[in-house]
Design an enzyme around this catalytic site. Structure first.
Site, PDB file in Angstrom:
ATOM      1  N   GLY A  29       0.891  -0.989  -0.098  1.00 29.11           N
ATOM      2  CA  GLY A  29       0.021  -0.012  -0.087  1.00 29.11           C
ATOM      3  C   GLY A  29       0.764   1.153  -0.007  1.00 29.11           C
ATOM      4  O   GLY A  29       2.146   1.072   0.113  1.00 29.11           O
ATOM      5  N   ASP A  65      -3.839   9.951  16.287  1.00 26.97           N
ATOM      6  CA  ASP A  65      -4.772   9.625  15.118  1.00 26.97           C
ATOM      7  C   ASP A  65      -5.395   8.146  14.875  1.00 26.97           C
ATOM      8  O   ASP A  65      -5.238   7.610  14.089  1.00 26.97           O
ATOM      9  CB  ASP A  65      -3.400   9.679  14.002  1.00 26.97           C
ATOM     10  CG  ASP A  65      -4.431  10.023  12.390  1.00 26.97           C
ATOM     11  OD1 ASP A  65      -5.344  10.384  12.388  1.00 26.97           O
ATOM     12  OD2 ASP A  65      -3.713   9.637  11.374  1.00 26.97           O
TER      13      ASP A  65
END
Length: 216
Positions: free
Chosen positions: A24, A148
């Site tokens: 990815g 996050d």
């Protein structure tokens, strides 16, 4: 990221890691599946930082974030946090070698679920595991604030029935006396106070709650 930055299969890094494929990519670079030739071709995840920034401040910040991720991961020992095995620079690129986590992230699982709603029992199990992770990192001295938390940053290994928190690039140690920490997070999951520089363990708990609600 340009094609010249993509590592083809068979590339050898640090005279040790053979690239198998790209898994990815994100804003800072790509993550690759690689074989560790010194350890019987054990599979590893290799995170590459590609430096493509407008100015020196952005370049410096990206390197600091990458080094921080290595520092944070190296200091932690928890079953839901991928272990870090190596960190190196090669031909101007920064690399982080980590435990390879099989599976999908929770955002991908949500998108693949009919109706966009995951079973409440399963989400509850994930929530319990994530609470354990945050209890662990928040109890460090000084505490580590992840900053996050969102479904896309949590991988699920179905075979092991365990979640893993990934991407510690913006996590940081925050002393109790420290204020005006750089506000970084994801809109929709981050609490309002994060955007004015207020960062505490409650920041992660708010984002965890928002993430679990999203999954339901």
């Amino acid at each position: 990221m340009s094609n010249k930055d993509v590592l083809p299969p068979g590339t050898i890094l640090s005279e040790r890691y053979e690239i198998v494929k790209r898994l990815g990519k994100g804003g800072m670079g790509s993550v690759y599946l690689a074989k560790d030739q010194r350890l019987s071709n054990t599979l590893r995840a290799v995170k590459q930082m590609v430096v493509e920034f407008i100015d020196m401040d952005q370049y410096t910040k990206a390197i600091d974030d990458f080094r921080r991720e290595a520092e944070v991961l190296a200091s932690l020992d928890h079953p839901a946090i991928p272990s870090i095995y190596d960190y190196f620079i090669q031909e101007g690129y920064y690399y982080l070698v980590m435990k390879c986590v099989a599976g999908k992230d929770l955002e991908q699982m949500l998108e693949a679920t009919p109706g966009g709603i995951i079973d409440e029992k399963r989400v509850t199990q994930w929530g319990i595991q994530l609470c354990d992770v945050f209890q662990y990192i928040h109890s460090r001295n000084p505490p580590i604030i992840y900053r996050d938390m969102k479904p896309a940053n949590v991988m699920y290994d179905e075979e092991a029935n365990r979640i893993y928190i990934i991407d510690f690039g913006i996590a940081r140690f925050v002393a109790s006396s420290q204020a005006n920490v750089t506000a970084i997070g994801t809109v929709g999951y981050a609490p309002p106070e994060l955007f004015i520089g207020m960062v505490t363990p409650a920041t992660d708990i708010y984002s965890l709650g928002a993430s679990l609600i999203h999954l339901l």
